[in-house]
Write an enzyme that holds these catalytic residues in place. Structure first.
Site, short mmCIF file in Angstrom:
data_model
loop_
_atom_site.label_atom_id
_atom_site.label_comp_id
_atom_site.label_asym_id
_atom_site.label_seq_id
_atom_site.Cartn_x
_atom_site.Cartn_y
_atom_site.Cartn_z
N ARG A 231 0.86 -1.17 0.00
CA ARG A 231 0.00 0.00 0.00
C ARG A 231 0.90 1.23 0.00
NH1 ARG A 231 -3.43 -2.92 -1.38
NH2 ARG A 231 -5.50 -3.27 -0.51
N GLU A 260 -3.84 7.38 -4.62
CA GLU A 260 -4.18 6.86 -5.95
C GLU A 260 -5.51 7.44 -6.45
OE1 GLU A 260 -4.10 2.62 -5.60
OE2 GLU A 260 -1.99 2.57 -5.03
N HIS A 278 -1.37 0.15 -10.00
CA HIS A 278 -1.95 -0.78 -9.02
C HIS A 278 -2.57 -1.99 -9.71
CE1 HIS A 278 -3.84 -0.93 -4.73
NE2 HIS A 278 -3.51 -2.13 -5.16
#
Length: 312
Positions: A231, A260, A278
């Protein structure tokens, strides 16, 4: 009567269809005024289907007074308020195991890419720079030291892949892993100083926020690379950007970011940084397995009162 399930955020089309077939599914994302809708209808729902992107905060959980189960599309549950769920006795599931291989594969792909500068070399060819001279030398992977932050399912899978490259492996965890063949390092700063490559594979959330701090990044040093498939919150992103711009570490390969889909603009022009949107679990096979796991958890809960993959 089918159990009434609320869908928070978009999911895979096939999963949305399957959920609608088995449950009385209502997509919250279609509501122009979600708060007003929940105030009027929140008491109707006993299940919630969400994802690691959207999660379920305390306010959403509080707006669903009859909620009994939350099924999360993703292994990470840092966007779900687990304390709020536990206070109410709400069961929470995620999708572990099924995405381990793809995430570990991508971690190693990033490691090789940033060391051997594959993405940068691709850009070099596409720009037409090859006729002007040779591409700069890169860094060897085989035999280099690998530090792993978080030796859970994914971290252990990354470590196994390192064996094929004859890489010595050490790891940092809250506590040593029983029977692990890899060396345990209680100090993350010391692990970074030892590592040629430091791969972040721990869970996100408040307990790991900025775990990879400025001192850890500095300990990695000018010859060290950082790879993050965990993360974005785990890394002090501002400190990482400063180190990369200044050349205080050799490079970074990042699949995740602090905010993000926003990526620090300073990183986009750096050839010693690999940036991905991602996608660690983003294969057809794995995403289907994740969808199957979400559906199976909800069906088993409503049929038998048990989850197949409960979050502890």
């Amino acid at each position: 009567m089918k159990p009434r399930v609320l869908q928070h955020g978009r999911l895979m089309p096939g999963l949305e269809q399957a959920l609608a077939e088995h449950f009385d599914l209502h997509p919250l994302w279609r509501e122009a005024e979600p708060k007003s809708f929940l105030a009027a209808h929140g008491g109707e729902f006993t299940g919630l289907a969400t994802s690691a992107r959207f999660g379920a905060d305390r306010a959403l959980i509080g707006a669903l007074p009859r909620l009994a189960v939350i099924a999360n599309f993703g292994v990470g549950v840092d966007t779900i308020d687990l304390d709020a769920a536990r206070e109410r006795g709400i069961a929470v599931s995620n999708t572990p195991d099924v995405l381990t291989d793809c995430v570990a594969d991508l971690a190693f792909g990033l490691l090789i890419d940033v060391a051997r500068r594959l993405s940068a070399a691709d850009r070099f060819v596409r720009r037409g720079d090859w006729p002007k001279g040779p591409f700069p030398l890169a860094t060897k992977v085989s035999g280099k030291t690998l530090g792993i932050v978080g030796l859970g399912r994914i971290g252990a899978a990354i470590a196994r892949r390192a064996g094929g490259f004859d890489m010595p492996v050490r790891y940092h965890n809250r506590r040593p892993v029983a029977d692990s063949p890899y060396g345990y390092e209680p100090s993350l700063t010391a692990l970074a100083a030892w590592s040629d490559f430091l791969v972040i594979a721990c869970s996100g959330g408040p307990s790991t926020r900025h775990l990879v701090s400025r001192p850890v990044i500095d300990a990695l040093g000018r010859d060290g690379f950082l790879v993050n498939i965990s993360r974005g919150s785990v890394v002090d992103e501002a400190a990482l950007v400063e180190a990369l711009v200044a050349g205080r570490i050799a490079g970074a390969a990042l699949d995740v970011f602090a905010d993000e889909p926003k990526v620090p603009a300073e990183l986009c022009g750096l050839d010693h940084v690999v940036l991905l949107p991602h996608i660690a679990s983003a294969t057809r096979e794995t995403r289907q397995a994740m969808a199957d796991c979400v559906l199976a958890n909800l069906r088993n809960w409503f049929d038998h009162g048990r989850l197949l993959t409960p979050v502890a």
